[in-house]
Design a protein around this motif. Structure first.
Motif, short mmCIF file in Angstrom:
data_model
loop_
_atom_site.label_atom_id
_atom_site.label_comp_id
_atom_site.label_asym_id
_atom_site.label_seq_id
_atom_site.Cartn_x
_atom_site.Cartn_y
_atom_site.Cartn_z
N GLU A 144 0.69 -1.18 -0.17
CA GLU A 144 -0.03 0.07 0.10
C GLU A 144 0.88 1.27 0.09
O GLU A 144 1.90 1.32 0.71
CB GLU A 144 -0.92 0.04 1.31
CG GLU A 144 -1.62 1.22 1.37
CD GLU A 144 -2.58 1.55 0.14
OE1 GLU A 144 -2.48 2.70 -0.50
OE2 GLU A 144 -3.30 0.66 -0.27
N ARG A 145 0.47 2.17 -0.96
CA ARG A 145 1.28 3.44 -1.03
C ARG A 145 0.85 4.48 0.00
O ARG A 145 1.72 5.31 0.57
CB ARG A 145 1.36 3.88 -2.45
CG ARG A 145 2.05 5.38 -2.97
CD ARG A 145 1.65 5.77 -4.25
NE ARG A 145 0.37 6.20 -4.33
CZ ARG A 145 -0.20 6.79 -5.23
NH1 ARG A 145 0.60 6.82 -6.34
NH2 ARG A 145 -1.40 7.02 -5.34
N GLU A 146 -0.28 4.44 0.28
CA GLU A 146 -0.98 5.61 1.06
C GLU A 146 -0.78 5.33 2.48
O GLU A 146 -1.26 4.37 2.94
CB GLU A 146 -2.44 5.98 0.75
CG GLU A 146 -2.59 6.42 -0.61
CD GLU A 146 -1.85 7.55 -1.06
OE1 GLU A 146 -2.16 8.49 -0.62
OE2 GLU A 146 -1.39 7.63 -2.44
N GLU A 147 0.12 6.36 3.25
CA GLU A 147 0.13 6.13 4.90
C GLU A 147 -0.81 5.84 5.48
O GLU A 147 -0.86 4.99 6.26
CB GLU A 147 1.12 7.34 5.12
CG GLU A 147 2.59 6.92 4.31
CD GLU A 147 3.35 8.30 5.11
OE1 GLU A 147 3.15 8.83 6.13
OE2 GLU A 147 4.59 8.50 4.70
N ASP A 174 4.85 1.85 -3.66
CA ASP A 174 3.96 2.08 -4.85
C ASP A 174 4.09 0.62 -5.43
O ASP A 174 4.94 -0.13 -5.82
CB ASP A 174 4.82 2.91 -5.79
CG ASP A 174 4.03 3.27 -7.12
OD1 ASP A 174 3.10 2.38 -7.27
OD2 ASP A 174 4.05 4.10 -7.84
N PRO A 213 -10.84 7.83 -0.26
CA PRO A 213 -9.78 8.79 -0.76
C PRO A 213 -9.53 8.55 -2.14
O PRO A 213 -9.77 7.31 -2.81
CB PRO A 213 -8.22 7.96 0.00
CG PRO A 213 -8.88 6.59 0.30
CD PRO A 213 -10.23 6.97 0.59
N ALA A 215 -7.09 8.69 -4.04
CA ALA A 215 -6.02 7.92 -4.60
C ALA A 215 -6.43 6.57 -4.94
O ALA A 215 -5.78 5.68 -5.76
CB ALA A 215 -4.97 7.76 -3.73
#
Length: 291
Positions: A144-147, A174, A213, A215
């Motif tokens: 997972e990219r999003e913190e 990413d 989100p 994203a």
């Protein structure tokens, strides 16, 4: 303390949510009532009613839901197969439709001894943890990219770690980058992904537009920008004969399989429909090396 009868309060909440355009007003009202009372929804009929503080809290929650705050944000949990996942702002709320893709991945993993499974774009960790829960011999990675989303995934995986289970690893990165899990290249049995796939400009509900989100939603003009890059990464991760599953929008039931078919790394491409008979996910097999 005076008790407020449940029936009239629920009926009023259903009317309020219906007028607000909520898709499942009775279910949501009952879920909120059960949440306030601290009982399963299936036992709601046995409840005597709300006390005054509970009635006030229920009224506040119904007001939030009428403003189209997602039900799962209000209760703090989302059911997914046999799991209850913590969710809230910053993470995509897992949908029931995705349980079908998770089930497909679980079936493929169960057929193998000590399978390795990678969930790309893992969000809340729903697919990652469902596979680990139902296929205990598997080693599972979620990327997972999003913190913020990653924090929810790791929170959801914490109970397994507390119990000493190290079969699940969440990786910050990413999912399309060639260096993410590069040490696994050519060894993975199952790659599964529920990526951002909503075509830019699509009409979505207020719950999605205002609370999921961005994203996790938008995938470019045709919704497949991220998928194109994920195919490259999946092809590198999978062993020959390994399998790939990708969720998609119902308008992509032809375009996504066609995209996968054009990729030289994959064969046996098939599309699968959900319980409402809508195109829902595409699967394929990594070609075996020639010779």
């Amino acid at each position: 303390m005076e008790t407020v009868s449940l029936g009239p309060v629920l009926a009023g909440a259903v009317r309020r949510l219906t007028e607000a355009g909520v898709a499942s007003p009775r279910f949501d009202a009952e879920e909120l009532a059960a949440f306030v009372l601290g009982v399963p929804r299936s036992r709601l009929l046995l409840a005597e009613g709300f006390d005054q503080p509970q009635a006030a809290r229920f009224d506040d929650l119904v007001g939030e839901r009428a403003r189209r705050v997602p039900l799962q944000h209000l209760t703090g949990v989302a059911g997914f197969r046999h799991l209850e996942l913590a969710v809230g702002p910053g993470v995509f709320v897992p949908r029931p439709e995705t349980e079908l893709l998770a089930g497909w991945a679980i079936e493929r993993a169960r057929a193998l001894p000590r399978p390795v499974v990678v969930d790309l774009c893992s969000g809340s960790g729903a697919i990652t943890l469902a596979v680990a829960n139902e296929c205990p011999d598997a080693t599972v990675y979620g990327v997972e990219r999003e913190e913020l989303a990653l924090a929810w995934a790791r929170r959801n995986g914490e109970a397994r770690r507390v119990a000493g289970d190290r079969s699940v690893t969440f990786v910050h990165g990413d999912a399309t980058a060639p260096d993410v899990l590069a040490e696994l290249d050519g060894t993975v049995d199952v790659v599964v992904t529920n990526p951002p796939y909503v075509p830019d400009g699509s009409t979505v509900s207020p719950e999605v537009a205002e609370h999921d989100p961005a994203a996790a939603l938008w995938g470019g003009p045709d919704g497949l920008d991220v998928v194109r890059r994920l195919l490259v990464r999946a092809a590198a991760l999978l062993r020959p004969g390994g399998v790939l599953g990708i969720e998609h929008a119902d308008v992509q039931g032809e375009s996504l399989p066609a995209l996968v078919n054009r990729h030289e790394a994959f064969e046996d491409v098939a599309d699968h429909r959900d319980l409402a008979d809508r195109p829902r996910f595409t699967t394929a097999r990594r070609r075996k090396l020639a010779g």
